[in-house]
Motif scaffolding. Structure first.
Motif, PDB file in Angstrom:
ATOM      1  N   CYS A 131       0.835  -1.195   0.000  1.00 24.80           N
ATOM      2  CA  CYS A 131       0.000   0.000   0.000  1.00 24.80           C
ATOM      3  C   CYS A 131       0.874   1.252   0.000  1.00 24.80           C
ATOM      4  N   LEU A 132       0.274   2.350  -0.380  1.00 23.94           N
ATOM      5  CA  LEU A 132       0.985   3.618  -0.367  1.00 23.94           C
ATOM      6  C   LEU A 132       1.101   4.144   1.063  1.00 23.94           C
ATOM      7  N   PHE A 133       2.049   5.027   1.269  1.00 21.29           N
ATOM      8  CA  PHE A 133       2.366   5.574   2.593  1.00 21.29           C
ATOM      9  C   PHE A 133       1.111   6.082   3.304  1.00 21.29           C
ATOM     10  N   GLU A 134       0.343   6.916   2.608  1.00 18.79           N
ATOM     11  CA  GLU A 134      -0.840   7.504   3.253  1.00 18.79           C
ATOM     12  C   GLU A 134      -1.944   6.473   3.443  1.00 18.79           C
ATOM     13  N   GLU A 135      -2.050   5.489   2.549  1.00 18.31           N
ATOM     14  CA  GLU A 135      -3.017   4.409   2.762  1.00 18.31           C
ATOM     15  C   GLU A 135      -2.693   3.651   4.044  1.00 18.31           C
ATOM     16  N   PHE A 136      -1.416   3.381   4.247  1.00 21.89           N
ATOM     17  CA  PHE A 136      -0.991   2.656   5.445  1.00 21.89           C
ATOM     18  C   PHE A 136      -1.342   3.445   6.701  1.00 21.89           C
ATOM     19  N   LEU A 137      -1.088   4.744   6.687  1.00 21.16           N
ATOM     20  CA  LEU A 137      -1.372   5.551   7.872  1.00 21.16           C
ATOM     21  C   LEU A 137      -2.862   5.559   8.198  1.00 21.16           C
ATOM     22  N   VAL A 138      -3.696   5.669   7.167  1.00 20.63           N
ATOM     23  CA  VAL A 138      -5.147   5.669   7.402  1.00 20.63           C
ATOM     24  C   VAL A 138      -5.599   4.341   7.994  1.00 20.63           C
ATOM     25  N   ARG A 139      -5.086   3.237   7.434  1.00 20.46           N
ATOM     26  CA  ARG A 139      -5.464   1.924   7.952  1.00 20.46           C
ATOM     27  C   ARG A 139      -4.977   1.738   9.391  1.00 20.46           C
ATOM     28  N   ALA A 140      -3.774   2.222   9.646  1.00 25.08           N
ATOM     29  CA  ALA A 140      -3.226   2.073  10.992  1.00 25.08           C
ATOM     30  C   ALA A 140      -4.055   2.859  12.001  1.00 25.08           C
ATOM     31  N   ARG A 141      -4.451   4.062  11.633  1.00 24.96           N
ATOM     32  CA  ARG A 141      -5.257   4.863  12.570  1.00 24.96           C
ATOM     33  C   ARG A 141      -6.618   4.214  12.795  1.00 24.96           C
ATOM     34  N   GLU A 142      -7.233   3.712  11.722  1.00 29.58           N
ATOM     35  CA  GLU A 142      -8.534   3.051  11.870  1.00 29.58           C
ATOM     36  C   GLU A 142      -8.426   1.808  12.745  1.00 29.58           C
ATOM     37  N   ALA A 143      -7.243   1.163  12.749  1.00 27.77           N
ATOM     38  CA  ALA A 143      -7.023  -0.026  13.574  1.00 27.77           C
ATOM     39  C   ALA A 143      -6.542   0.328  14.970  1.00 27.77           C
ATOM     40  N   GLY A 144      -6.424   1.625  15.266  1.00 32.08           N
ATOM     41  CA  GLY A 144      -5.947   2.054  16.571  1.00 32.08           C
ATOM     42  C   GLY A 144      -4.462   1.842  16.770  1.00 32.08           C
ATOM     43  N   GLU A 145      -3.696   1.822  15.666  1.00 35.75           N
ATOM     44  CA  GLU A 145      -2.260   1.551  15.747  1.00 35.75           C
ATOM     45  C   GLU A 145      -1.430   2.725  15.253  1.00 35.75           C
ATOM     46  N   LEU A 146      -1.953   3.926  15.393  1.00 37.57           N
ATOM     47  CA  LEU A 146      -1.192   5.103  14.975  1.00 37.57           C
ATOM     48  C   LEU A 146      -1.294   6.164  16.076  1.00 37.57           C
ATOM     49  N   PRO A 147      -0.499   6.017  17.118  1.00 41.81           N
ATOM     50  CA  PRO A 147      -0.582   6.945  18.251  1.00 41.81           C
ATOM     51  C   PRO A 147       0.152   8.257  17.954  1.00 41.81           C
ATOM     52  N   LEU A 148      -0.310   8.956  16.915  1.00 40.75           N
ATOM     53  CA  LEU A 148       0.342  10.203  16.517  1.00 40.75           C
ATOM     54  C   LEU A 148      -0.654  11.347  16.545  1.00 40.75           C
ATOM     55  N   GLU A 149      -0.225  12.461  17.087  1.00 40.94           N
ATOM     56  CA  GLU A 149      -0.975  13.706  16.996  1.00 40.94           C
ATOM     57  C   GLU A 149      -0.071  14.725  16.328  1.00 40.94           C
ATOM     58  N   PHE A 150      -0.618  15.463  15.367  1.00 39.48           N
ATOM     59  CA  PHE A 150       0.199  16.405  14.612  1.00 39.48           C
ATOM     60  C   PHE A 150      -0.056  17.834  15.083  1.00 39.48           C
ATOM     61  N   GLU A 151       0.943  18.679  14.861  1.00 32.97           N
ATOM     62  CA  GLU A 151       0.876  20.078  15.259  1.00 32.97           C
ATOM     63  C   GLU A 151       0.683  20.962  14.027  1.00 32.97           C
ATOM     64  N   PRO A 152       0.216  22.190  14.229  1.00 30.89           N
ATOM     65  CA  PRO A 152       0.060  23.103  13.083  1.00 30.89           C
ATOM     66  C   PRO A 152       1.405  23.369  12.406  1.00 30.89           C
ATOM     67  N   ILE A 153       1.336  23.703  11.118  1.00 33.51           N
ATOM     68  CA  ILE A 153       2.525  24.037  10.338  1.00 33.51           C
ATOM     69  C   ILE A 153       2.384  25.469   9.824  1.00 33.51           C
ATOM     70  N   PRO A 154       3.436  26.049   9.250  1.00 30.83           N
ATOM     71  CA  PRO A 154       3.362  27.454   8.826  1.00 30.83           C
ATOM     72  C   PRO A 154       2.351  27.721   7.714  1.00 30.83           C
ATOM     73  N   PHE A 155       1.896  26.709   7.037  1.00 29.27           N
ATOM     74  CA  PHE A 155       0.962  26.912   5.925  1.00 29.27           C
ATOM     75  C   PHE A 155      -0.481  26.775   6.411  1.00 29.27           C
ATOM     76  N   ARG A 156      -1.360  27.560   5.782  1.00 25.80           N
ATOM     77  CA  ARG A 156      -2.779  27.476   6.120  1.00 25.80           C
ATOM     78  C   ARG A 156      -3.565  26.643   5.121  1.00 25.80           C
ATOM     79  N   ARG A 157      -3.029  26.554   3.927  1.00 22.98           N
ATOM     80  CA  ARG A 157      -3.766  25.871   2.865  1.00 22.98           C
ATOM     81  C   ARG A 157      -2.871  24.863   2.157  1.00 22.98           C
ATOM     82  N   VAL A 158      -3.499  23.783   1.690  1.00 26.59           N
ATOM     83  CA  VAL A 158      -2.824  22.788   0.858  1.00 26.59           C
ATOM     84  C   VAL A 158      -3.593  22.658  -0.442  1.00 26.59           C
TER      85      VAL A 158
END
Length: 985
Positions: A853-880
């Motif tokens: 799977c692709l990097f972001e697919e893996f992260l989504v699956r991991a979070r849905e499985a409760g296996e991604l104990p990561l919280e992210f912080e704001p970055i200098p950009f407001r828009r993507v």
């Protein structure tokens, strides 16, 4: 030997500004439409403007050559195929000429596409309501020729009810405005025609009243009832006879349309949708007569076959699942529309109450929101293509699909017709316009074997049922070749003779689309079949395993027999190519990925359908003996960027990227590799050397004379910068986190490893921050593992297979113990999920595909499985601003990027609605493709990027995409992994 019609071709070329196409491949691409027929035309002209159209008609008249006007070529009955000079109006004759919002009318050229017109009208609160399912590609001229109807005809009527006038050219070269008879000049050609047609109609008035069906959906023959003086005029609210209505439904046999004046309707302010689930098909048909009493704007059928095929399509599955309650045998899409939303919601509630009164409480799925409605309507509109996605020789065949019967007889009619199908060992697929008693039914027949014989017998018994229930044999898609012979049956010989008289009056030399409506061939005339009895596939040895397409399907049970034997590889490849049913869904260019080359060229040759037709003609030996290595295939595939948009966007799953690999491999085998192809293919092998000496390699672009020579030798575009190398990430020292309880293998591709090492570094850091022990795709003393993508694109399949074998051997130990393989570059990682499956490596390849799977697919699956104990912080950009790689779109892998970006607080994400960026690996670097590459980028991607504000960051996972963005806009885009790394605490 003099080529037939060479003088005609020479004169057209000399006197026209548009395109003139008389070569065998071009004529072959225009020899089919969405029907079962194939007739090679004399030639093809594509007029650039109205003067060109006049020139083409004059020259053809002088030469005595028949004329066939054509739009999108999506007719399902063979209307747009014939031995004539085809005039394609869709490319340039597609403008809006006049618009009167107060009078609610618009004048358009015949080549304009319905959806494009409605998009143009939408800001004015108006639309053209004949909303056929092929609205993304069909033209108004074609709709007029067929008297098209659409899903909402119960409220708005057919094409003929919504046309105010037409400017047309007649066979003798005269032309004029066909409009209301009482407004025609007192003298002249049109007045003469009107009076003579009136006399013909009045002469058979009793027969018209007796034999013309009394149902709304009656589109066969000519509309002689415009002069039925003893009955209210059927086509105009004021009851005025309009000569233009004689042209509507005439299938181009009476004149060639220049412009059409259309009656518009206000856009409904609100719509709601109720999906009624039925335990039996019979109930769905029987209850329709009660549902229409609620005054819906549409009632559309989706049967069990279409439901099952939709569930097999990755694009449609999540949509159709939301509409189902259990496992219904049919569903009806019931729409209510109007100015007052509460009134529509009340109607939706009454629908539920009605179903409860009829014994089906809780059977309605309510969809009051527009997004869910649109998604489901898109599935319904793709009904034909979904039906045609059946693999194998048996296909749903169109020939009785538009019979219309009164609603009170609909259940009995469909039940008896199903019994007819069963008598011939087959089943029918049903969908579409239940509201008006017109169901698109296609029995599953094998036209290569006994299909033609069964078609004749089924048609005869279906016609008897239509007559029993006083219906119409042709209820929407016209007569063409498959229903033309039934015109006399439907209307009687007296009226049919009147039709002949009208044809002779307008076209005494029978040059306008001859063989349609009057004096037509038999529906089962083998000479005109796309797959006649003599049809054969030439022997080829494909590089991929196509056996999955070489199947037999039991029409009654739907069960498929095992794939065809390995000693018949040609047939599987041919069957995969023949999945294209010519419906032209690939002609759309306002949404989705498919087809970027058509979007910039508007050329049938550079269209998924055009390419599939070229391949079919080649594989059946109709374009000579060169096979896949020939010039016709090379030219047709030249601008294919292997985006895989067709793999997802095409409802029948035509995968032109794989076909291109087959063709490239055949040509390489026949003619060898060019220096550029060799360099592209061997990139994974020389990248380590280039990286080691990156200082010298990266300096080449700074030495103009040297850069020019290298680009000239490799035939690279001088405007492009050469790739820049950046160390060797996999060659660095990496110490896995021994304490991590979970494992993952990061598959680092050649591009990210040697050119953008910061991307895998960022991905590794994010994964480790999430508590994963990160393995890498390299073993000590060995070259890094590779997907073989560059070998595939350069036609070196044996080397690609060898790379796949090496990769499987190295990764299977990880796969067996449940370690996920995570990749960064979409085209590389998704090769493990796609092409690896067609090398013949069996269970190992399937296991790897399921684990990759692709990097972001893996992260989504991991979070849905409760296996991604990561919280992210704001970055200098407001828009993507996000641009999805084509292969991500093909595998529905863009949504996971949107999901992970949403984890970064305060970030506003906008996904660019774009097709291919145009770089497509080496495509955009190639000197002969540079212009097309930039045109693809300029369709939507680069204009969107130029609107970005200073606080916007661009995200694109594809290496090629980032390079194209940089070259085309001067902006830097980044991989999502780097943005997530910035947001780590």
């Amino acid at each position: 030997m003099t080529k037939p019609f060479s003088d005609l071709e020479a004169r057209l070329t000399r006197e026209m500004e548009g395109e003139v196409l008389f070569d065998r491949a071009s004529r072959g691409r225009y020899s089919t439409d969405a029907s079962i027929y194939q007739i090679t035309p004399v030639g093809v002209v594509i007029p650039r403007h109205q003067d060109d159209l006049s020139v083409a008609l004059d020259i053809a008249r002088d030469a005595g050559v028949p004329i066939l006007a054509r739009g999108a070529g999506t007719s399902q009955c063979g209307q747009t195929v014939g031995e004539a000079l085809v005039i394609d109006t869709s490319r340039w004759l597609n403008g809006v000429i006049e618009f009167d919002p107060e009078a609610r009318s618009v004048v358009v050229e015949p080549g304009i596409v319905l959806d494009h017109l409605n998009a143009w009208l939408k800001p004015h609160g108006l639309w053209y309501p004949v909303d056929v399912s092929t609205g993304a590609q069909c033209t108004l001229g074609g709709m007029a020729g067929n008297n098209s109807c659409g899903s909402r005809s119960i409220r708005y009527g057919n094409m003929v009810h919504n046309v105010l006038g037409a400017d047309a050219v007649l066979a003798d070269g005269s032309e004029g405005h066909f409009g209301f008879v009482d407004e025609l000049p007192e003298t002249g050609r049109l007045r003469e025609l009107a009076e003579r047609v009136r006399a013909i109609a009045e002469g058979v008035a009793p027969e018209i009243r007796e034999h013309f069906p009394k149902v709304l959906r009656r589109v066969g023959g000519y509309n002689l009832d415009i002069f039925d003086c003893q009955n209210p005029k059927p086509y105009d609210p004021q009851g005025r006879a309009n000569l233009a209505h004689l042209l509507i439904g005439s299938e181009g046999t009476l004149g060639v349309t220049r412009r059409i004046k259309l009656r518009l309707s206000p856009l409904p302010d609100h719509k709601v949708l109720g999906v009624v689930n039925f335990p039996t098909f019979y109930q769905a048909m029987d209850f329709t007569q009660h549902i229409v009493t609620l005054d819906p704007s549409a009632v559309e059928l989706v049967d069990r076959t279409m439901i099952d095929l939709s569930l097999e399509n990755p694009s449609f599955r999540p949509v159709i699942e939301k509409a189902l309650i259990g496992k219904p045998q049919a569903v009806l899409l019931v729409e209510f529309a109007g100015e007052n939303r509460q009134a529509q919601l009340d109607s939706l509630q009454r629908l539920g109450e009605l179903m409860a009164d009829l014994g089906l409480p809780g059977s309605v799925v309510e969809m009051p929101e527009s997004a869910a409605q649109k998604a489901l309507w898109d599935v319904r509109k793709a009904g034909l293509n979904i039906m045609m996605s059946m693999k194998g020789d048996g296909k749903p065949v169109s020939f009785i699909e538009d019979c219309a019967v009164p609603l009170e007889h609909l259940a009995e009619y469909t039940d008896k017709l199903t019994q007819v199908f069963h008598r011939y060992g087959t089943e029918g697929t049903w969908y579409a316009h239940a509201s008006v008693g017109t169901l698109h039914v296609r029995p599953i027949l094998d036209m290569r074997r006994d299909g033609a014989e069964k078609m004749r017998e089924i048609a005869e018994q279906a016609s008897a049922l239509v007559r029993e229930y006083k219906g119409a044999y042709s209820g929407e898609h016209g007569d063409g070749l498959c229903r033309g012979e039934w015109v006399a049956w439907q209307f009687g010989e007296t009226v049919n003779d009147a039709f002949r008289e009208v044809k002779r009056l307008f076209d005494p030399e029978n040059r306008f689309n001859p063989g349609k409506i009057v004096d037509t061939p038999k529906m089962d005339d083998h000479r005109y079949f796309r797959f006649p009895g003599k049809y054969q596939v030439i022997p080829v040895t494909p590089v991929f395993d196509w056996s999955a397409w070489n199947v037999r399907r039991d029409p009654l049970t739907g069960e498929q027999s095992p794939p065809g034997s390995a000693d018949d590889p040609s047939h599987g490849l041919a069957m995969a190519v023949e999945m294209c049913n010519n419906n032209g869904h690939c002609r759309k260019f306002d949404a989705g990925t498919m087809c970027p080359s058509y979007r910039v060229t508007r050329d049938e040759q550079h269209l998924t359908r055009g390419r599939a037709n070229t391949l079919r003609l080649v594989l059946s030996g109709q374009l000579g003996e060169e096979g896949l290595a020939g010039d016709a295939v090379k030219e047709a595939l030249d601008l294919c960027v292997s985006c895989k948009g067709c793999k997802r966007d095409c409802p029948t799953g035509v995968d032109m990227a794989k076909f291109k690999i087959e063709a490239r491999a055949a040509r390489v085998k026949a003619q060898g590799l060019s220096l550029r192809e060799r360099m592209v293919g061997e990139l994974p092998r020389f990248a380590p050397w280039a990286s080691r000496f990156r200082g010298m390699v990266n300096a080449i672009d700074g030495v103009p004379w040297l850069s020019r020579r290298i680009k000239h030798a490799l035939r690279l575009a001088p405007q492009r910068s050469l790739p820049s190398f950046d160390g060797n990430f996999l060659g660095e020292s990496h110490t896995p986190q021994a304490q991590a309880s979970r494992e993952v293998l990061l598959f680092v591709d050649t591009f990210n490893n040697y050119m953008e090492g910061d991307n895998p570094r960022a991905a590794k850091r994010v994964l480790e921050a999430a508590g994963y022990r990160v393995h890498l795709n390299v073993r000590e003393g060995e070259r890094p593992l590779c997907c073989g993508r560059t070998y595939l694109s350069s036609g070196q399949i044996d080397k690609a297979k060898a790379e796949a074998r090496r990769t499987l051997d190295a990764l299977m130990p990880f796969v067996r113990r449940g370690v996920t393989i995570v990749g960064l570059e979409p085209s590389c990682l998704l090769t493990l999920r796609d092409e690896f499956l067609q090398y013949g490596y069996g269970d190992e390849a399937r296991a790897l595909a399921e684990s990759a799977c692709l990097f972001e697919e893996f992260l989504v699956r991991a979070r849905e499985a409760g296996e991604l104990p990561l919280e992210f912080e704001p970055i200098p950009f407001r828009r993507v601003m996000l641009h999805g790689h084509c292969h991500q779109k093909a595998f529905d892998a863009v949504r996971p990027i949107e999901q992970v970006l949403a984890w970064i607080p305060g970030l506003e994400v906008t996904t660019i609605e774009s097709s291919c960026c145009g770089m497509a690996g080496s495509f955009g670097y190639e000197v002969e493709h540079y212009d097309a590459s930039m045109q693809m980028a300029e369709l939507s991607l680069l204009p969107a990027i130029r609107t970005a504000s200073e606080d916007t960051v661009l995200v694109a996972d594809g290496t090629s995409c980032r390079q194209q963005i940089q070259d085309g806009s001067g902006c830097q885009a980044m991989h999502v992994a780097k943005l997530l790394e910035q947001a780590l605490p």
